[in-house]
Design a protein around this motif. Structure first.
Motif, PDB file in Angstrom:
ATOM      1  N   PHE A  75      23.922 -11.581  25.686  1.00 40.75           N
ATOM      2  CA  PHE A  75      24.461 -11.653  24.327  1.00 40.75           C
ATOM      3  C   PHE A  75      23.337 -11.649  23.294  1.00 40.75           C
ATOM      4  O   PHE A  75      23.414 -10.926  22.292  1.00 40.75           O
ATOM      5  N   PHE A  76      22.283 -12.429  23.531  1.00 39.29           N
ATOM      6  CA  PHE A  76      21.180 -12.504  22.568  1.00 39.29           C
ATOM      7  C   PHE A  76      20.490 -11.155  22.397  1.00 39.29           C
ATOM      8  O   PHE A  76      20.167 -10.744  21.284  1.00 39.29           O
ATOM      9  N   VAL A  77      20.270 -10.458  23.502  1.00 45.64           N
ATOM     10  CA  VAL A  77      19.613  -9.152  23.440  1.00 45.64           C
ATOM     11  C   VAL A  77      20.498  -8.150  22.691  1.00 45.64           C
ATOM     12  O   VAL A  77      20.037  -7.420  21.817  1.00 45.64           O
ATOM     13  N   THR A  78      21.793  -8.149  23.026  1.00 47.97           N
ATOM     14  CA  THR A  78      22.715  -7.206  22.404  1.00 47.97           C
ATOM     15  C   THR A  78      22.886  -7.470  20.908  1.00 47.97           C
ATOM     16  O   THR A  78      22.902  -6.547  20.096  1.00 47.97           O
ATOM     17  N   ALA A  79      22.990  -8.751  20.536  1.00 45.03           N
ATOM     18  CA  ALA A  79      23.259  -9.123  19.151  1.00 45.03           C
ATOM     19  C   ALA A  79      21.983  -9.300  18.329  1.00 45.03           C
ATOM     20  O   ALA A  79      22.045  -9.797  17.205  1.00 45.03           O
ATOM     21  N   ASN A  80      20.849  -8.885  18.889  1.00 49.78           N
ATOM     22  CA  ASN A  80      19.569  -8.920  18.168  1.00 49.78           C
ATOM     23  C   ASN A  80      19.195 -10.345  17.739  1.00 49.78           C
ATOM     24  O   ASN A  80      18.809 -10.589  16.596  1.00 49.78           O
TER      25      ASN A  80
END
Length: 317
Positions: A113-118
């Motif tokens: 989630f963190f990687v996807t949502a920057n």
């Protein structure tokens, strides 16, 4: 996709944050996200607050549509909490596109989630995600925007039905799996194709109000050349609690920077209106869209003329 920070503005980023990670998504169920989706009614109407800690009951009416938003002591879910919604429905849409079975309950890792949502990959981010899940579960929406084949009805639902964190430790960093259950209302919207593709740069938009403006531009301008709206109505649609004059000031400032993904924004002071223009149209597409819009206007005029003639005939009888 055009990167609006790749020119001279790169040294003075305002609307968009820099990318924190390479766009490589490692999704728990091995479904790689090739695009992102947002739900249409929540783009049209202000389901999400623009600032944290807001516990006031919000009531919104636009035509026949009514939306009431209520919060717990944790406050209303914010536009940044909505990233969980976007991430989840994007995963489900990708699974549908790949002919895979889906359900209302999905799992993912905080890292994905963190990687996807920057977002930063940190213990603090993990705690912020936990708070987002609490606000999403605590916020209740009551609306007559219902995706049903039956007659219109009013429905009350939480922004998510349930969440579970299965925690593990790796050094000082909390990791594990997150499991959330989406509300039936959102799940039905997905099945009825009430979704729109959005820019991956959406997650780079810094300010809550700018994210909301992008959603409205995407929903109403879409693939057309432009979309014009009265500033007062736009203020209402965003759900902003700022005074109208402050909102007007913010619009003017955004128009100066003008680096929203996909759409440019302008303000016409003479008529107090905001104009969104599609950045991505080629000259050929723009001409085609203009002709299409002209045709729509002509049809609208003819329809009104016909209605007037029919009304006149009825009056003579």
């Amino acid at each position: 996709m055009i990167d609006h920070t790749s020119n001279q503005r790169v040294r003075n980023l305002k609307t968009l944050r820099p990318r924190k990670h390479e766009l490589e998504f490692f999704i728990a169920d091995e479904v790689e996200l090739s695009s992102f989706r947002d739900e249409m009614a929540s783009m049209e109407h202000p389901f999400f607050a623009l600032k944290g800690g807001d516990t006031k009951i919000r009531k919104y009416k636009n035509g026949n549509v009514t939306v009431t938003v209520k919060a717990t002591a944790d406050g209303l879910a914010t536009i940044f909490d909505k990233d969980v919604w976007i991430y989840s429905i994007s995963k489900l849409q990708e699974a549908i596109n790949n002919h895979k079975e889906i359900s209302k309950t999905i799992c993912f890792t905080p890292y994905d989630f963190f990687v996807t949502a920057n977002r930063n990959k940190s213990g603090r981010s993990y705690e912020e995600l936990r708070k987002s899940l609490s606000r999403l579960a605590g916020t209740r929406i009551e609306t007559n925007v219902v995706y049903s084949e039956d007659s219109r009805k009013t429905e009350n639902f939480g922004l998510i039905d349930k969440w579970v964190i299965l925690e593990e430790k790796k050094g000082k960093l909390d990791i594990g799996m997150i499991e959330i259950t989406l509300p039936d209302w959102l799940y039905q919207a997905l099945h009825k194709k009430k979704m729109l593709k959005i820019s991956p740069d959406y997650f780079r938009i810094r300010k809550a109000i700018d994210r909301r403006l992008y959603e409205i531009a995407r929903k109403h301008c879409g693939h057309q050349v432009e979309f014009t709206i009265a500033l007062e109505k736009l203020h209402l649609k965003t759900g902003s609690t700022a005074l109208l004059k402050m909102f007007r000031h913010n619009i003017k400032q955004l128009a100066k920077v003008n680096d929203l993904p996909d759409y440019s924004i302008g303000y016409d002071a003479k008529v107090d209106k905001v104009i969104f223009n599609n950045r991505n149209l080629t000259p050929e597409q723009e001409e085609k869209e203009q002709q299409r819009e002209k045709g729509k206007r002509e049809i609208y005029k003819l329809k009104n003329l016909l209605d007037e003639k029919l009304a006149a005939k009825r009056g003579k009888k």
